[in-house]
Scaffold this active site. Structure first.
Site, mmCIF file in Angstrom:
data_model
loop_
_atom_site.group_PDB
_atom_site.id
_atom_site.type_symbol
_atom_site.label_atom_id
_atom_site.label_comp_id
_atom_site.label_asym_id
_atom_site.label_seq_id
_atom_site.Cartn_x
_atom_site.Cartn_y
_atom_site.Cartn_z
ATOM 1 N N CYS A 158 0.663 -1.244 -0.212
ATOM 2 C CA CYS A 158 0.074 -0.210 0.011
ATOM 3 C C CYS A 158 1.105 1.296 -0.575
ATOM 4 O O CYS A 158 1.709 1.520 0.750
ATOM 5 C CB CYS A 158 -0.916 0.310 1.130
ATOM 6 S SG CYS A 158 -2.229 1.403 1.093
ATOM 7 N N HIS A 221 -8.853 3.064 1.203
ATOM 8 C CA HIS A 221 -8.128 4.109 -0.400
ATOM 9 C C HIS A 221 -9.186 5.154 -0.786
ATOM 10 O O HIS A 221 -9.942 5.118 -0.122
ATOM 11 C CB HIS A 221 -8.234 3.167 -0.877
ATOM 12 C CG HIS A 221 -7.296 1.746 -0.228
ATOM 13 N ND1 HIS A 221 -7.782 0.560 -0.601
ATOM 14 C CD2 HIS A 221 -6.386 2.084 0.322
ATOM 15 C CE1 HIS A 221 -6.011 -0.259 0.176
ATOM 16 N NE2 HIS A 221 -5.465 0.036 0.356
ATOM 17 N N PHE A 222 -8.031 5.768 -0.898
ATOM 18 C CA PHE A 222 -8.793 6.503 -2.140
ATOM 19 C C PHE A 222 -8.493 7.097 -3.513
ATOM 20 O O PHE A 222 -7.261 7.103 -3.354
ATOM 21 C CB PHE A 222 -9.120 7.920 -1.640
ATOM 22 C CG PHE A 222 -8.081 8.874 -0.631
ATOM 23 C CD1 PHE A 222 -6.931 9.734 -1.209
ATOM 24 C CD2 PHE A 222 -7.486 8.530 0.652
ATOM 25 C CE1 PHE A 222 -6.458 10.074 -0.936
ATOM 26 C CE2 PHE A 222 -6.300 9.046 1.139
ATOM 27 C CZ PHE A 222 -5.878 9.767 0.410
ATOM 28 N N GLU A 224 -7.680 10.896 -5.131
ATOM 29 C CA GLU A 224 -8.040 12.140 -4.999
ATOM 30 C C GLU A 224 -7.537 13.472 -6.123
ATOM 31 O O GLU A 224 -6.784 14.007 -6.090
ATOM 32 C CB GLU A 224 -7.993 13.246 -3.798
ATOM 33 C CG GLU A 224 -8.015 14.225 -3.225
ATOM 34 C CD GLU A 224 -7.853 14.387 -1.641
ATOM 35 O OE1 GLU A 224 -8.739 13.880 -0.549
ATOM 36 O OE2 GLU A 224 -6.866 14.564 -1.033
ATOM 37 N N HIS A 337 4.297 2.182 1.647
ATOM 38 C CA HIS A 337 4.265 2.953 3.266
ATOM 39 C C HIS A 337 3.870 1.345 4.021
ATOM 40 O O HIS A 337 4.113 1.672 4.930
ATOM 41 C CB HIS A 337 3.869 4.089 3.285
ATOM 42 C CG HIS A 337 2.144 3.703 3.517
ATOM 43 N ND1 HIS A 337 1.510 4.845 2.469
ATOM 44 C CD2 HIS A 337 0.826 2.987 3.505
ATOM 45 C CE1 HIS A 337 0.372 4.844 2.262
ATOM 46 N NE2 HIS A 337 -0.007 3.738 2.720
ATOM 47 N N ASN A 338 3.514 0.366 3.333
ATOM 48 C CA ASN A 338 3.642 -0.916 3.950
ATOM 49 C C ASN A 338 4.630 -1.785 3.297
ATOM 50 O O ASN A 338 4.330 -2.902 2.122
ATOM 51 C CB ASN A 338 2.309 -1.217 3.959
ATOM 52 C CG ASN A 338 1.444 -0.955 4.562
ATOM 53 O OD1 ASN A 338 1.501 0.413 5.494
ATOM 54 N ND2 ASN A 338 -0.703 -1.122 4.692
ATOM 55 N N SER A 379 -2.723 18.106 2.374
ATOM 56 C CA SER A 379 -2.262 16.894 2.052
ATOM 57 C C SER A 379 -0.759 17.477 2.025
ATOM 58 O O SER A 379 -1.017 18.880 1.015
ATOM 59 C CB SER A 379 -2.256 16.195 0.916
ATOM 60 O OG SER A 379 -4.114 15.594 1.283
ATOM 61 N N HIS A 397 3.038 9.110 7.080
ATOM 62 C CA HIS A 397 2.758 8.498 5.765
ATOM 63 C C HIS A 397 0.894 9.244 6.454
ATOM 64 O O HIS A 397 -0.079 9.013 5.028
ATOM 65 C CB HIS A 397 2.227 6.814 5.985
ATOM 66 C CG HIS A 397 1.278 5.857 6.177
ATOM 67 N ND1 HIS A 397 0.041 6.120 7.370
ATOM 68 C CD2 HIS A 397 0.485 5.705 6.073
ATOM 69 C CE1 HIS A 397 -0.409 6.097 7.436
ATOM 70 N NE2 HIS A 397 -0.644 5.244 7.099
HETATM 71 N N1 LIG Z 1 -6.277 13.627 1.711
HETATM 72 C C1 LIG Z 1 -6.882 12.790 1.462
HETATM 73 N N2 LIG Z 1 -6.182 12.340 2.841
HETATM 74 C C2 LIG Z 1 -6.446 10.879 3.604
HETATM 75 C C3 LIG Z 1 -8.373 10.814 3.255
HETATM 76 N N3 LIG Z 1 -8.480 9.443 4.043
HETATM 77 C C4 LIG Z 1 -7.806 8.895 4.886
HETATM 78 N N4 LIG Z 1 -6.685 9.820 4.338
HETATM 79 C C5 LIG Z 1 -5.134 10.461 4.853
HETATM 80 O O1 LIG Z 1 -4.154 9.023 4.088
HETATM 81 C C6 LIG Z 1 -3.431 8.095 5.065
HETATM 82 C C7 LIG Z 1 -3.950 6.556 4.783
HETATM 83 O O2 LIG Z 1 -3.597 5.818 5.911
HETATM 84 P P1 LIG Z 1 -3.675 4.433 6.004
HETATM 85 O O3 LIG Z 1 -2.712 4.115 6.902
HETATM 86 O O4 LIG Z 1 -4.608 3.909 5.763
HETATM 87 O O5 LIG Z 1 -3.062 3.832 4.400
HETATM 88 C C8 LIG Z 1 -4.379 8.859 7.056
HETATM 89 O O6 LIG Z 1 -3.814 8.571 7.930
HETATM 90 C C9 LIG Z 1 -4.793 9.766 6.175
HETATM 91 O O7 LIG Z 1 -4.202 10.521 6.521
HETATM 92 C C10 LIG Z 1 -8.460 11.188 1.981
HETATM 93 O O8 LIG Z 1 -9.992 11.091 1.501
HETATM 94 N N5 LIG Z 1 -8.301 12.138 1.361
HETATM 95 MN MN LIG Z 2 -2.314 3.121 2.962
#
Ligand SMILES: Nc1nc2c(ncn2[C@@H]2O[C@H](COP(=O)(O)O)[C@@H](O)[C@H]2O)c(=O)[nH]1
Ligand SMILES: [Mn+2]
Length: 482
Positions: A158, A221-222, A224, A337-338, A379, A397
């Site tokens: 991931c 997951h997403f 953007e 990141h994993n 972000s 991450h």
């Molecule tokens: N810009 C966005 N960042 C997001 C969103 N949903 C989560 N997040 C960030 O991503 C990390 C991913 O962490 P993981 O552990 O799932 O790999 C998480 O910590 C959030 O800070 C989003 O919709 N948009």
């Molecule tokens: Mn992840």
């Protein structure tokens, strides 16, 4: 050595303290004694002790001891400070928490301490996004002599990648219009997965590839569509080709079910197996791990490719999608990141080659690293700084979870429209009602605080701040949950 902050304590009278910013090039002993003599008005100070009573020698390389934050100054009397290592209930590995301002749940710290107690673990570093996981914490880098597959977790590979989408435009992006283009992205891709995977040096294995490659997978997951809110480092931004008023794609996904099946195989007979290097089991695990890492990179690229096709209005039916081309994949950065990677880690002044497990931590040796906030927050794109020793060659991450998923269902009910638009004016495409709640911006920590903690520790600096325009999770409910 980057500038670092040291607290100087008078060995004979502990309440007397002062702070010294040790600059690159400063001789540590001279700088510490000079500051202490002036601040404490004790001209006879001649010695500097490290915690536990070891004398700081002219030959001691402080850069190799990144955890040293306090020193005790003396006139020659015996050391009078705390014992060498803080009392630990289990294990021998060192725990570091790189967070001063950011909230860190104590359950996550406890999980990290347990990880540090596992045989072979040398350092367990919690980033400011550290938060509790089911068994092991998320937001950490753990250096060990071998590999614990369970520490990498079930989504091997991931990561987050950033790609350009559209050149600068004078008109502000319209989230609703952009969102309308994003169709068909949860459906299987119609191109040749075998050809796509070949570009990454891996082969297609099964129908799983057809079903999953090129899909985001919802859950946490997403992808953007973002713009640049602010440039923090103009030189780095120019180097990366980042421009204000342009559009970018930020893609967060992994190896879909692949990582979970790799972990399930490892944990069939033992909850937390430990695999020792130079054994067939180690090589076999690493081969599967590396495959999943490559598959996940290919997946992010294909998601980005499909998003661009949507924006161009290209049809997504059979055979229309072209193989990856440099034009469609002009990637800015891709950070896994994993995963586990071999790195040089300084341990008590000795450089050792260790396996760094990252469970929600960005490596620092890939150039810049995205640090996403949430769908309703900014972000960041960060440039790693320093020698990577304090932070075990890793950065946060993301913002990290502030509240567990189930907790978010206990609050006052919110109207759907307040969850599909954000305070930053962006739109959220998510037809899964549970996900809308579990992934709301309030679920996450403040990314500004996470970045500030890391900048204060000298481990990174900001390059650009990204503003969400459209966040895509899933169009049809009930499909593709992680
Ligand atoms: N810009 C966005 N960042 C997001 C969103 N949903 C989560 N997040 C960030 O991503 C990390 C991913 O962490 P993981 O552990 O799932 O790999 C998480 O910590 C959030 O800070 C989003 O919709 N948009
Ligand atoms: Mn992840």
């Amino acid at each position: 050595m980057p500038a670092r902050t040291l607290t100087i304590i008078l060995n004979a009278n502990h309440p007397k303290k002062c702070v010294l910013i040790l600059k690159p090039g400063d001789a540590p002993i001279d700088a510490i004694l000079h500051e202490a003599r002036n601040k404490f008005r004790v001209k006879a100070l001649t010695q500097v002790y490290l915690q536990g009573g070891a004398l700081l020698e002219p030959r001691t390389d402080l850069a190799a001891l990144p955890w040293v934050a306090k020193v005790w100054v003396a006139k020659g009397e015996p050391y009078n400070g705390p014992p060498a290592a803080p009392a630990r209930s289990q294990g021998v590995g060192e725990v570091r928490i790189i967070a001063d301002k950011t909230f860190v749940d104590e359950r996550a710290v406890k999980q990290l301490e347990e990880v540090a107690g596992l045989p072979g673990v040398v350092v367990a570093a919690g980033m400011p996004d550290l938060h509790p996981g089911n068994r092991f914490p998320i937001g950490c880098a753990v250096a060990a002599e071998g590999i614990y597959p369970a520490l990498i977790g079930s989504d091997v590979g991931c990561g987050i990648a950033l790609y350009p989408l559209a050149p600068p435009s004078k008109s502000a992006p319209n989230p609703t219009k952009l969102a309308a283009h994003l169709r068909g992205l949860d459906e299987p891709w119609s191109g040749s997965t075998a050809d796509w995977l070949a570009h990454y040096g891996i082969t297609r294995h099964s129908e799983f590839d057809e079903k999953s490659l090129g899909t985001v997978g919802a859950g946490n997951h997403f992808f953007e569509i973002t713009t640049i809110e602010r440039i923090e480092d103009a030189e780095a931004a120019t180097r990366l080709g980042l421009q204000e008023d342009a559009l970018y794609r930020l893609v967060h996904t992994g190896s879909r079910g692949l990582g979970a099946s790799i972990l399930a195989k490892q944990t069939e007979t033992q909850a937390n197996p430990y695999i020792v290097p130079d054994t067939p089991a180690f090589d076999a695990y690493l081969a599967e791990h590396d495959y999943a890492v490559q598959w996940a990179i290919a997946n992010r690229d294909l998601v980005a490719h499909r998003v661009r096709e949507c924006m161009l209005g290209a049809r997504l039916d059979a055979g229309k999608d072209a193989a990856p081309s440099p034009a469609s994949l002009a990637k800015i950065v891709d950070v896994t990141h994993n995963s586990a990677t071999k790195q040089s880690v300084d341990v008590n002044g000795e450089r050792r080659e260790l396996w760094v497990h990252r469970k929600g931590a960005a490596p620092t040796d890939k150039g810049v690293a995205p640090c996403p906030g949430s769908r309703g927050d900014f972000s960041w794109l960060l440039e790693p700084t320093g020698d990577g020793q304090l932070n075990v060659h890793s950065l946060a991450h993301g913002a990290g979870r502030r509240h567990a998923r189930h907790v978010l269902h206990t609050g006052t009910k919110r109207a759907k429209s307040t969850l599909t638009t954000t305070a930053l004016g962006s739109e959220v495409i998510c037809t899964d009602a549970d996900l809308l709640i579990e992934e709301m911006p309030e679920a996450y920590k403040n990314v500004g605080s996470v970045v500030e903690d890391m900048v204060d520790k000298g481990i990174c600096k900001g390059v650009v701040v990204l503003r969400p325009v459209v966040t895509y999770k899933i169009r049809e409910a009930g499909e593709g949950r992680k």
